[in-house]
Design a protein around this motif. Sequence first.
Motif, PDB file in Angstrom:
ATOM      1  N   LYS A 184       0.832  -1.212   0.000  1.00 41.24           N
ATOM      2  CA  LYS A 184       0.000   0.000   0.000  1.00 41.24           C
ATOM      3  C   LYS A 184       0.862   1.256   0.000  1.00 41.24           C
ATOM      4  N   SER A 185       1.966   1.193   0.728  1.00 45.46           N
ATOM      5  CA  SER A 185       2.839   2.361   0.831  1.00 45.46           C
ATOM      6  C   SER A 185       3.408   2.752  -0.532  1.00 45.46           C
ATOM      7  N   VAL A 186       3.919   1.784  -1.282  1.00 44.91           N
ATOM      8  CA  VAL A 186       4.504   2.110  -2.586  1.00 44.91           C
ATOM      9  C   VAL A 186       3.423   2.486  -3.599  1.00 44.91           C
ATOM     10  N   LEU A 187       2.231   1.893  -3.471  1.00 47.67           N
ATOM     11  CA  LEU A 187       1.134   2.252  -4.367  1.00 47.67           C
ATOM     12  C   LEU A 187       0.649   3.669  -4.086  1.00 47.67           C
ATOM     13  N   ASP A 191       5.077   4.765  -6.613  1.00 45.56           N
ATOM     14  CA  ASP A 191       6.511   4.520  -6.721  1.00 45.56           C
ATOM     15  C   ASP A 191       6.741   3.246  -7.535  1.00 45.56           C
ATOM     16  N   GLN A 192       6.868   3.397  -8.854  1.00 47.57           N
ATOM     17  CA  GLN A 192       6.996   2.236  -9.722  1.00 47.57           C
ATOM     18  C   GLN A 192       8.272   1.435  -9.452  1.00 47.57           C
ATOM     19  N   PRO A 193       9.445   2.094  -9.301  1.00 48.09           N
ATOM     20  CA  PRO A 193      10.647   1.318  -8.975  1.00 48.09           C
ATOM     21  C   PRO A 193      10.513   0.599  -7.636  1.00 48.09           C
ATOM     22  N   GLY A 194       9.939   1.287  -6.645  1.00 49.11           N
ATOM     23  CA  GLY A 194       9.759   0.656  -5.339  1.00 49.11           C
ATOM     24  C   GLY A 194       8.797  -0.514  -5.416  1.00 49.11           C
ATOM     25  N   LEU A 195       7.742  -0.355  -6.229  1.00 49.61           N
ATOM     26  CA  LEU A 195       6.788  -1.437  -6.414  1.00 49.61           C
ATOM     27  C   LEU A 195       7.456  -2.641  -7.065  1.00 49.61           C
ATOM     28  N   GLU A 196       8.263  -2.373  -8.089  1.00 49.91           N
ATOM     29  CA  GLU A 196       8.925  -3.472  -8.801  1.00 49.91           C
ATOM     30  C   GLU A 196       9.881  -4.224  -7.879  1.00 49.91           C
ATOM     31  N   ALA A 197      10.619  -3.486  -7.061  1.00 51.51           N
ATOM     32  CA  ALA A 197      11.542  -4.127  -6.125  1.00 51.51           C
ATOM     33  C   ALA A 197      10.789  -4.996  -5.122  1.00 51.51           C
ATOM     34  N   LEU A 198       9.638  -4.503  -4.667  1.00 54.73           N
ATOM     35  CA  LEU A 198       8.837  -5.260  -3.709  1.00 54.73           C
ATOM     36  C   LEU A 198       8.268  -6.522  -4.354  1.00 54.73           C
ATOM     37  N   LEU A 199       7.779  -6.389  -5.589  1.00 53.02           N
ATOM     38  CA  LEU A 199       7.187  -7.538  -6.278  1.00 53.02           C
ATOM     39  C   LEU A 199       8.214  -8.649  -6.502  1.00 53.02           C
ATOM     40  N   LEU A 204       4.718 -14.492  -5.403  1.00 59.33           N
ATOM     41  CA  LEU A 204       3.484 -14.460  -6.182  1.00 59.33           C
ATOM     42  C   LEU A 204       3.743 -14.939  -7.596  1.00 59.33           C
ATOM     43  N   GLU A 205       2.716 -15.541  -8.195  1.00 54.93           N
ATOM     44  CA  GLU A 205       2.825 -15.923  -9.592  1.00 54.93           C
ATOM     45  C   GLU A 205       2.830 -14.673 -10.451  1.00 54.93           C
ATOM     46  N   GLU A 206       3.389 -14.767 -11.653  1.00 58.59           N
ATOM     47  CA  GLU A 206       3.601 -13.605 -12.509  1.00 58.59           C
ATOM     48  C   GLU A 206       2.301 -12.899 -12.875  1.00 58.59           C
ATOM     49  N   ARG A 207       1.209 -13.646 -13.033  1.00 55.79           N
ATOM     50  CA  ARG A 207      -0.071 -13.018 -13.389  1.00 55.79           C
ATOM     51  C   ARG A 207      -0.514 -12.042 -12.308  1.00 55.79           C
ATOM     52  N   ARG A 208      -0.377 -12.434 -11.061  1.00 53.86           N
ATOM     53  CA  ARG A 208      -0.778 -11.550  -9.963  1.00 53.86           C
ATOM     54  C   ARG A 208       0.163 -10.344  -9.869  1.00 53.86           C
ATOM     55  N   LYS A 209       1.444 -10.569 -10.120  1.00 50.77           N
ATOM     56  CA  LYS A 209       2.384  -9.448 -10.104  1.00 50.77           C
ATOM     57  C   LYS A 209       2.023  -8.438 -11.196  1.00 50.77           C
ATOM     58  N   ASN A 210       1.610  -8.926 -12.356  1.00 49.46           N
ATOM     59  CA  ASN A 210       1.228  -8.017 -13.447  1.00 49.46           C
ATOM     60  C   ASN A 210       0.002  -7.190 -13.091  1.00 49.46           C
ATOM     61  N   ILE A 211      -0.916  -7.785 -12.349  1.00 49.16           N
ATOM     62  CA  ILE A 211      -2.095  -7.036 -11.894  1.00 49.16           C
ATOM     63  C   ILE A 211      -1.661  -5.888 -10.985  1.00 49.16           C
ATOM     64  N   LEU A 212      -0.770  -6.198 -10.042  1.00 49.05           N
ATOM     65  CA  LEU A 212      -0.296  -5.170  -9.111  1.00 49.05           C
ATOM     66  C   LEU A 212       0.523  -4.101  -9.834  1.00 49.05           C
ATOM     67  N   ARG A 213       1.288  -4.505 -10.847  1.00 51.13           N
ATOM     68  CA  ARG A 213       2.048  -3.524 -11.632  1.00 51.13           C
ATOM     69  C   ARG A 213       1.121  -2.554 -12.348  1.00 51.13           C
ATOM     70  N   ILE A 215      -1.869  -1.433 -11.386  1.00 52.58           N
ATOM     71  CA  ILE A 215      -2.727  -0.593 -10.541  1.00 52.58           C
ATOM     72  C   ILE A 215      -2.366   0.889 -10.586  1.00 52.58           C
ATOM     73  N   PRO A 216      -1.100   1.300 -10.463  1.00 48.78           N
ATOM     74  CA  PRO A 216      -0.799   2.741 -10.479  1.00 48.78           C
ATOM     75  C   PRO A 216      -1.186   3.434 -11.777  1.00 48.78           C
ATOM     76  N   HIS A 217      -1.359   2.673 -12.856  1.00 49.05           N
ATOM     77  CA  HIS A 217      -1.664   3.256 -14.163  1.00 49.05           C
ATOM     78  C   HIS A 217      -3.161   3.271 -14.471  1.00 49.05           C
ATOM     79  N   LEU A 218      -3.976   2.731 -13.569  1.00 43.71           N
ATOM     80  CA  LEU A 218      -5.414   2.667 -13.814  1.00 43.71           C
ATOM     81  C   LEU A 218      -6.063   3.979 -13.414  1.00 43.71           C
ATOM     82  N   THR A 219      -5.764   5.002 -14.176  1.00 45.29           N
ATOM     83  CA  THR A 219      -6.274   6.351 -13.913  1.00 45.29           C
ATOM     84  C   THR A 219      -6.734   6.981 -15.223  1.00 45.29           C
ATOM     85  N   GLY A 220      -7.952   7.515 -15.227  1.00 45.08           N
ATOM     86  CA  GLY A 220      -8.462   8.162 -16.432  1.00 45.08           C
ATOM     87  C   GLY A 220      -9.976   8.155 -16.483  1.00 45.08           C
ATOM     88  N   GLY A 221     -10.533   8.001 -17.679  1.00 45.19           N
ATOM     89  CA  GLY A 221     -11.979   8.028 -17.859  1.00 45.19           C
ATOM     90  C   GLY A 221     -12.594   6.640 -17.784  1.00 45.19           C
TER      91      GLY A 221
END
Length: 360
Positions: A184-187, A191-199, A204-213, A215-221
């Motif tokens: 939650k802190s890195v999200l 903090d994309q680099p911090g998120l990647e280091a944590l992941l 976790l399996e790669e599919r779940r890691k991709n979901i978490l990656r 999340i920070p980009h899910l912004t817009g309409g």
Amino acid sequence: MKAYTQIPPGTQILIGPAARRRRVLERAVCSVFEGWSYEEIVPPIFDYYDVFIKGMGRGLEEQVYRFIDREGNILALRPEFTSLVAKTAVTRLASSPKPIRLYYSGEVLRFEKPKGGRQREFAQIGIENFGGGKQADTEILLIAVESLQRLGIADFQINLGSVDFFGGIVDRIELPEEQIAKLKSVLNLKDQPGLEALLQALPLEERRKNILRAIPHLTGGREVLQEARSLIRNERSVKSLDHLEEIYSIFDKLGLARHLTIDLGEVRGFDYYTGILFRAYIPQLGFEVASGGRYDGLSATFGEDLTAVGFSFSLDRLEQVATPQLDVAETRATEVSGDAAGFEQALRIRKSGKAVKLCL
């Protein structure tokens, strides 16, 4: 001499024109609240310490100004309004028809290091809806929009998210609380680099890691909601997207969608909120002017479990952008002498409803 000539850090004094601006701002926003059938509540400036800890959570206890009264009770100056209003809704107003709609305005006090946009004493004005259904989420968002418009602020943005979207994802990955807190802190910081280091360190399996990656980009309409649907399948997250879609559709029909940004990467306040959460921003400021969301369960700590949603404006921050649009007229007073005849004239002027200034 410092104690006698200066005020404590993080506090302020409003005099004359500044005080008038504050009152005009309050009246403008309160008129919007009352127009949506919200009733004013004036809670006490202090209450029992446990009332606020139940509402705010123990993570913020160091910010609370607390003291012991002569009877040995631990009391606290109010650090927020929501707990006090929730307590009143389920005690004094227990028999009132639902939903209970209340608004407040006043100062709160928190021990924080004074810095830009944040003081130890600051003014809040906001609303709380207890016992309303999911439609109450849309109601409070529309009230926030109208309040900003009433102040002549045309350029603003409301970032809307839901803790249930992220919560549904967290439910499925079954991480320890410590690792969820780091996530939650890195999200929160996006903090994309911090998120990647944590992941890289999480089992976790790669599919779940991709979901978490993602999340920070899910912004817009509205398209963000469709993108999010392609990532998740759990019921909790899907229901949160359905609700956000419903709110966005209403804003779209009302011609207000330009003010709404879906932000699924917003997880601040995750432990406090139970559904939608939002923050309102104005381009001229580097921080939000309002924040709020749904917090079902809070009132249960005071005796009755009611659904609840609300938000608050920072009056201090609103003043920075609303003042040029506010009609804060100077009081024009008729000057009269301070003798016997002057006092008689002063009374006649006052009875006519005009201002007077005695020359003493």
